[in-house]
Design a protein around this motif. Structure first.
Motif, PDB file in Angstrom:
ATOM      1  N   LEU A 198       4.061  -4.240 -11.001  1.00 36.93           N
ATOM      2  CA  LEU A 198       4.005  -3.391  -9.816  1.00 36.93           C
ATOM      3  C   LEU A 198       3.749  -4.272  -8.595  1.00 36.93           C
ATOM      4  N   GLY A 199       4.467  -3.992  -7.496  1.00 39.89           N
ATOM      5  CA  GLY A 199       4.315  -4.806  -6.299  1.00 39.89           C
ATOM      6  C   GLY A 199       4.721  -4.058  -5.055  1.00 39.89           C
ATOM      7  N   ASN A 200       4.505  -4.695  -3.912  1.00 39.18           N
ATOM      8  CA  ASN A 200       4.826  -4.056  -2.632  1.00 39.18           C
ATOM      9  C   ASN A 200       5.437  -5.015  -1.616  1.00 39.18           C
ATOM     10  N   GLY A 201       5.926  -6.159  -2.086  1.00 37.00           N
ATOM     11  CA  GLY A 201       6.509  -7.138  -1.177  1.00 37.00           C
ATOM     12  C   GLY A 201       5.512  -8.143  -0.666  1.00 37.00           C
ATOM     13  N   TYR A 202       4.246  -7.754  -0.564  1.00 35.06           N
ATOM     14  CA  TYR A 202       3.178  -8.686  -0.168  1.00 35.06           C
ATOM     15  C   TYR A 202       2.593  -9.357  -1.406  1.00 35.06           C
TER      16      TYR A 202
END
Length: 799
Positions: free
Chosen positions: A25-29
């Motif tokens: 899971l990630g958000n680009g940061y």
């Protein structure tokens, strides 16, 4: 499973690393692998958290030589949360682990729509009874510095106490890739830990040589009832918070762990630790965090979702999910490139290769602000690329094959063949065609967005310096009356030199020469387009002498393209190589994708054979439409008719081992235009590459971001024949029966949500209502203009 969920039933230690990668899971940061929270790193588990652009460089001794490698750093592990039960006699039982305790059932569910990972399992304690556990985690897409884990414990048939340990673990290494085990892997140093009442622990550290400060804080609370006790135990490398909670049969106990991450690379902060503690202490509870996180993803899906029926559509959405977790709108605020393996693992050390060539064409028409940021990453490293060219006596910019923090060449000088155990010279740094990939992306981005400001400034500087490098690298040979580019390695990668040659590199790699000619042509076209004052400004910035331009024109028209036996040669001398007995090697080995390693282990070399790892010449058919490719060859003085191209496709199709996940993707798109019946085999392979781990263990070291994004582009650009040029959308649809229906929306020239849908032999194009200008759409046999608020339905030819 629905079209939005992926489920993994049971617990299989042998498949953990693959599932951890696919459930990242990630958000680009930042991103966190889908590891189970109660286990630290070891032979089975490989928890990892990676912040975009957070690199560190270490020196190691390899094969008696000192080598330096830069890695994307595995940050402290925030996931850790384990539990144990109090036994009847009052003593605590052992800490639970799926590797040592029997599980009654176990299931992971990855919800793509909401971007959450849910884990449900039941565990029977021999003395206490059955305990049900449900865990939900997220890495927040709205606030890129937050993540959360909610664990609900339910005693089925007993009452007692449960002890929960929530920790931040700074005793981490880069250990995700087994073949790197001989390298120094301790990047995290100067760990400090502490606690802040009533619910928070914190940890700070720094990277070894890049000296990046990293801070994490974790707030752990029990909801619905008070804990019997709460104790902080900060140690040298771990910040630990232990809670004892009473539990009764049928009455769930929920534990919420909220984490904040900051680094010294962040903007608008003064101190990473102070910011992390403040952010976690003011963060909302888990239900509110989940709501805002889901809302942020809902906005992303509205801009980017792709609709394709069936299993292919499920996989495409899965690929899109992982692309958006690595390169989200938050990426637009960062100084980062396209990591070839996402933020999902440590293969390729988190480096930036040419994979943006397969990623930006998709992003350009959905998240152009992200594309621009990724190009800015290259622009900030232009001075370093110019210095690299100068150091080998060339003009212009020579971008590195592998890039990391500062744009130095990060390609290792030696690489390990795990089959033979030998360390071998790595000549892949000679893949100078990465510069052409950057130039291609600049041009495609500007055509798609109409961003002339970027094209006339930063884009122009990069494009001209890359063109200058190619013009200076090409040597004129009077005997052939052609310019030649020597000593390079093409996209194939298997061939890095001639058999028995003292120096590495090949001469006149067709892909390199043709794309170099394309770059020179585009650079000259740009200079002609520029207003006089802009042209003068650019000439000053890059110190371009107008006397250079006639040579650029000449080289762009007279670069050598070798042919043999009626097909395009991969490089000069390719026909002199031996044919490989493909049937014999397929019979001898289960998998020959990495034929180079097999041959080296046998004491042979792939340089002796007509054998390619992946598409090389055929990459030209991936980047350029048939008409563009014919025009390029004609400009170079060669005829390229359909028959020559078909023969070329057939020739290399039978001499490629597909040792890269990009290979099936490229072959699928190319075959869709020349041998449609065989295209689906390769498209299907590209779709399955990571979810089935077809390369045998590589996906556990990080997903293949270029291949995932490339499958999206295969639908968006390959099946539609979509090009953005001459202020129009050009379409030339390819009928592929297995993907005969699809739909997606584009952001084009100020229009948000231009919809394209193909079904029942028709292509429907809808332009949303706005104040923008009408869109011109050009097909092979007609052109239409569609005004905002209108929908046009085009009947497509049957063949």
């Amino acid at each position: 499973m629905s079209e939005w969920t992926w489920e993994y039933e049971g617990y299989d230690p042998g498949a953990e690393r693959l599932r951890e990668s696919l459930c990242t899971l990630g958000n680009g940061y930042f991103a966190t692998r889908g590891a189970v929270p109660e286990c630290r790193a070891g032979l089975v588990h490989c928890p990892g958290t990676y912040a975009a652009g957070c690199y560190d460089r270490l020196e190691s001794t390899v094969a008696g030589r000192q080598v330096v490698n830069e890695d994307l750093v595995n940050l402290p592990n925030w996931l850790l949360l384990r539990f144990r039960l109090r036994r009847a006699e009052g003593a605590w039982g052992p800490w639970f682990s799926p590797d040592t305790h029997a599980l009654l059932d176990h299931r992971h569910t990855l919800d793509l729509r909401r971007a959450i990972l849910t884990r449900v399992f039941r565990h029977r304690d021999d003395e206490a009874g059955v305990l049900g556990v449900e865990q939900t985690r997220l890495v927040h897409m709205g606030d890129p510095h937050l993540a959360a884990l909610r664990t609900v414990f339910t005693a089925e048939d007993w009452s007692g106490e449960i002890e929960i340990e929530s920790a931040l673990d700074g005793e981490v290494i880069n250990g995700n890739v087994h073949r790197y085990r001989a390298l120094d892997h301790r990047h995290v140093t100067r760990v400090r830990t502490g606690a802040q009442e009533p619910h928070t622990v914190w940890l700070t550290c720094r990277t070894s040589s890049s000296d990046i400060g990293i801070a994490m804080s974790a707030r752990t609370v029990v909801t619905g009832r008070p804990a019997a006790s709460s104790v902080f135990r900060p140690a040298r490398h771990r910040a630990v918070h232990r809670l004892v909670v009473p539990i009764a049969a049928g009455r769930p106990v929920a534990v919420e762990k909220t984490v904040a991450l900051h680094t010294s690379r962040d903007t608008a902060i003064s101190d990473p630790l102070g910011e992390a503690v403040d952010r976690v202490s003011t963060a909302a509870g888990f239900p509110a965090l989940l709501d805002s996180h889901v809302a942020a993803w809902e906005r992303l899906w509205r801009r980017a979702d792709i609709q394709v029926p069936g299993q292919a559509g499920r996989i495409l959405r899965f690929h899109l999910f992982h692309v958006l977790q690595t390169l989200s709108p938050h990426t637009a605020d960062l100084d980062v490139g396209v990591p070839a393996r996402g933020l999902h693992g440590e293969a390729y050390r988190g480096h930036v290769f040419w994979d943006e060539l397969f990623v930006l064409p998709y992003l350009n028409l959905h998240f152009p602000e992200v594309s621009r940021a990724l190009l800015n990453y290259r622009y900030r490293r232009l001075p370093r690329a110019c210095r690299a060219a100068s150091e080998i006596g060339r003009a212009g910019a020579m971008y590195p094959w592998q890039s990391g923090s500062d744009g130095c060449e990060e390609t290792q000088q030696w690489h390990l063949n795990p089959r033979s155990g030998r360390w071998l010279p790595d000549n892949s740094r000679l893949q100078h065609h990465v510069g052409s990939a950057i130039a291609y992306n600049i041009w495609q981005y500007c055509e798609a967005t109409g961003d002339t400001e970027f094209l006339h400034t930063k884009g122009a500087e990069m494009l001209l310096q890359i063109a200058r490098f190619w013009a200076d690298t090409a040597d004129f040979e009077p005997g052939t009356n052609r310019y030649r580019i020597r000593g390079v390695v093409g996209p194939d990668e298997y061939h890095d030199g001639y058999p028995g040659a003292a120096r590495p590199g090949l001469d006149d790699n067709t892909y390199t020469n043709v794309t170099a000619a394309w770059v020179l042509t585009r650079a000259l076209e740009l200079l002609r387009r520029l207003p006089a004052w802009r042209r003068e400004e650019v000439f000053e910035r890059v110190r371009l002498n107008s006397d250079e331009l006639p040579r650029w024109e000449e080289v762009s028209r007279r670069l050598l393209v070798p042919f043999h036996r009626g097909v395009i040669s991969q490089f000069e001398g390719y026909d002199d190589l031996a044919e490989l007995d493909w049937d014999a090697y397929r019979a001898r080995y289960d998998n020959i994708r990495r034929l180079d390693r097999i041959l080296e282990a046998e004491g042979d070399t792939v340089n002796r054979y007509k054998a390619s790892k992946q598409a090389d010449v055929l990459m030209l058919g991936y980047l350029f439409s048939p008409a563009e490719l014919r025009h390029l060859f004609r400009r170079l003085g060669y005829d390229l008719d359909d028959e020559i191209w078909r023969r070329t496709v057939d020739y290399y199709l039978h001499r490629t081992s597909h040792g890269s996940t990009l290979s099936g993707l490229v072959h699928g798109l190319v075959l869709a235009r020349v041998r449609r019946a065989e295209a689906w085999q390769y498209v299907h392979e590209a779709l399955e590459a990571d979810i089935a781990d077809i390369q045998g263990g590589t996906t556990g070291e990080g997903i293949h971001l270029g291949a995932m994004a490339g499958t999206l582009d295969l639908v968006q650009r390959g099946l539609t024949g979509l090009q953005t040029r001459e202020d129009a959308l050009w379409l030339d649809p390819v009928p592929l029966p297995a993907l005969s229906e699809y739909g997606f929306s584009l952001r084009y020239r100020g229009h948000w949500g231009v919809g394209l849908r193909r079904r029942s032999g028709q292509l429907e194009i809808g332009v949303p209502d706005s104040e923008e200008s009408p869109i011109r759409v050009v097909l092979a046999d007609r052109a239409v203009t569609i005004a905002p608020g209108e929908t046009c339905t085009l009947v497509l030819p049957a063949s």
